[in-house]
Design an enzyme around this catalytic site. Structure first.
Site, PDB file in Angstrom:
ATOM      1  N   ASP A  51       0.780  -1.245   0.000  1.00 17.62           N
ATOM      2  CA  ASP A  51       0.000   0.000   0.000  1.00 17.62           C
ATOM      3  C   ASP A  51       0.809   1.291   0.000  1.00 17.62           C
ATOM      4  O   ASP A  51       0.554   2.193  -0.774  1.00 17.62           O
ATOM      5  CB  ASP A  51      -0.917   0.039   1.228  1.00 17.62           C
ATOM      6  CG  ASP A  51      -1.781  -1.206   1.377  1.00 17.62           C
ATOM      7  OD1 ASP A  51      -1.573  -2.175   0.624  1.00 17.62           O
ATOM      8  OD2 ASP A  51      -2.652  -1.202   2.252  1.00 17.62           O
ATOM      9  N   GLU A  61       2.747  -9.756  11.470  1.00 14.38           N
ATOM     10  CA  GLU A  61       2.465  -9.430  10.069  1.00 14.38           C
ATOM     11  C   GLU A  61       3.759  -9.102   9.325  1.00 14.38           C
ATOM     12  O   GLU A  61       3.987  -9.545   8.208  1.00 14.38           O
ATOM     13  CB  GLU A  61       1.499  -8.232  10.028  1.00 14.38           C
ATOM     14  CG  GLU A  61       1.062  -7.815   8.638  1.00 14.38           C
ATOM     15  CD  GLU A  61       0.110  -6.621   8.655  1.00 14.38           C
ATOM     16  OE1 GLU A  61      -0.120  -6.057   9.754  1.00 14.38           O
ATOM     17  OE2 GLU A  61      -0.401  -6.262   7.592  1.00 14.38           O
TER      18      GLU A  61
HETATM   19  C1  DGY Z   1      -5.545  -2.437   4.428  1.00 11.30           C
HETATM   20  O1  DGY Z   1      -6.705  -2.177   4.737  1.00 11.30           O
HETATM   21  O2  DGY Z   1      -4.560  -2.031   5.035  1.00 11.30           O
HETATM   22  C2  DGY Z   1      -5.272  -3.331   3.297  1.00 11.30           C
HETATM   23  O3  DGY Z   1      -3.939  -3.377   2.976  1.00 11.30           O
HETATM   24  C3  DGY Z   1      -6.134  -3.044   2.095  1.00 11.30           C
HETATM   25  O4  DGY Z   1      -6.131  -4.194   1.309  1.00 11.30           O
END
Ligand code: DGY
Length: 419
Positions: free
Chosen positions: A162, A386
């Site tokens: 992201d 994560e």
């Molecule tokens: C989040 O909501 O952080 C995710 O990466 C979107 O897919």
């Protein structure tokens, strides 16, 4: 490590919502596309039936045009934003209207190759083949209408990375909608804000969602999006997935001609991503035609795609040499490196798996097992997070994370260095 094996199985069990697994409770309470594919590899270590089911559930949510959404909202959960009412795609089950990097065909191949019950596995794989083919066709047609050989990604969420610094330039020139609906983030209620994207990122993420929603998620959004990037991760994963899809089709006597055309086209186009000075694959901004200046570890996924050469391996060795816990998503001496902020530096177990798998297949099992050992140590010392700080190893983001548990079971704790 029997205790950690047991713990990893417990994590998958606790995150199992019945036929699909959430990445982690709280932060990500639905089914995520590429998470589920890696999770299937973890289930396969102790429950092959459940492994197949994970991918079957994902692909049962495929849209009629072949797209497999990034998130499937099988049930409501107020703890996540933006949920189904914001996306408003009108699909059943509810889902987002964008996708994620394609790994399903590659994971199906790995499940089949490693199956203890080969005939049951063949049956499951054969049934998935038309859906996999439709999803690849969607990528090559809806996201590459001119047949350039590079598929377009229209939202940073589609890359799975992201807030990568590879998007900084494309994000900076994008305007936030002046009439953007006010919204309240939920991610920072679960995870410290210093480990998550900034508000300026979210404003742009939501601007794009509102635009796509206004266009009913029609294919024209590929051309309309102000954020159009040829992402190295998506393109390398698609190439590997095409190769694996062709292999699967051959197993079942199905034609492979179209898939071979996609492969040849991608192989011819991917050199457009190579930085002229270093040869490292970078993100290509399809709006400006410029390569993003910041190299990221996504460039090393060329190894997963079968394109890694000696120069790639040399660059990887230099990248990991100064890093206590490789592979950092951004080089630790890069000015944009942030050791704990999501995709701006941290190490990710599933990305390490793909890089190591590519190394093992490129004649470098020694380097593959170095990355595997580093990942194993990270999980042994710091848990099933994560992602991890590549300098200290500290676990970041969500805890009890499904794909980290899966990577432990399928790879990090095992003797085999590749997939
Ligand atoms: C989040 O909501 O952080 C995710 O990466 C979107 O897919």
């Amino acid at each position: 490590m029997p205790d950690l094996d047991a713990r990893a199985r417990v994590i998958l069990g606790e995150n199992d919502r019945g036929g699909f697994t959430v990445p982690t409770s709280g932060l990500y309470p639905f089914q995520w596309n590429w998470d589920s594919c890696f999770v299937a590899l973890g289930f396969a270590a102790f429950d092959e039936d459940r492994a197949w089911q994970e991918i079957e559930t994902l692909l049962s949510s495929q849209w009629a045009d072949g797209m497999v959404p990034s998130i499937i909202f099988h049930q409501d959960d107020p703890g996540y934003f933006p949920g189904p009412e914001i996306w408003a795609t009108g699909r059943t089950p509810h889902s987002t209207g964008i996708t994620q990097p394609p790994v399903a065909a590659s994971c199906v191949r790995l499940l089949l190759e490693q199956a203890r019950d080969r005939s049951a596995a063949e049956h499951r794989a054969r049934a998935l083949l038309p859906k996999l083919l439709a999803s690849h066709r969607w990528f090559h047609e809806a996201r590459d209408p001119s047949g350039s050989g590079l598929v377009t990604t229209i939202h940073p969420w589609e890359t799975g990375m992201d807030n990568s610094p590879a998007w900084d330039e494309a994000m900076a020139r994008m305007e936030v909608a002046p009439d953007l609906e006010p919204y309240e983030r939920r991610d920072t209620g679960h995870v410290d804000a210093s480990q998550r994207p900034h508000k300026s990122d979210y404003d742009r993420y939501m601007t794009l969602v509102e635009l796509f929603r206004r266009h009913g998620y029609a294919h024209e959004i590929e051309a309309l999006s102000p954020w159009r990037v040829a992402d190295p991760c998506t393109n390398f994963l698609l190439l590997r997935a095409d190769r694996d899809l062709a292999w699967l089709a051959e197993q079942f006597g199905e034609p492979t001609r179209q898939i071979q055309i996609w492969i040849t086209r991608a192989e011819a186009a991917l050199p457009r991503l190579l930085h002229p000075a270093t040869g490292h694959p970078h993100a290509l901004d399809l709006v400006t035609g410029e390569l993003a200046p910041t190299p990221t570890s996504a460039g090393f996924l060329s190894l997963w795609a079968g394109l890694g050469d000696a120069a790639t391996i040399e660059r990887l060795e230099a990248w990991i040499a100064p890093t206590p816990y490789p592979v950092a998503s951004v080089a630790i001496d890069d000015r944009r490196f942030e050791s704990r902020r999501y995709w701006r530096g941290p190490t990710w177990a599933f990305a390490n798996f793909m890089i190591a798998d590519g190394l093992a297949r490129s004649g470098r099992p020694d380097l593959a097992s170095r990355i595997q050992t580093a990942t194993r140590t990270l999980i042994e010392r710091h848990g099933f997070f994560e992602y991890f700080d590549p300098l200290t190893g500290e676990g970041c983001g969500g805890d009890s994370f499904s794909w980290t548990a899966a990577m432990w079971l399928a790879w990090a704790s095992r003797d085999r260095a590749g997939g």
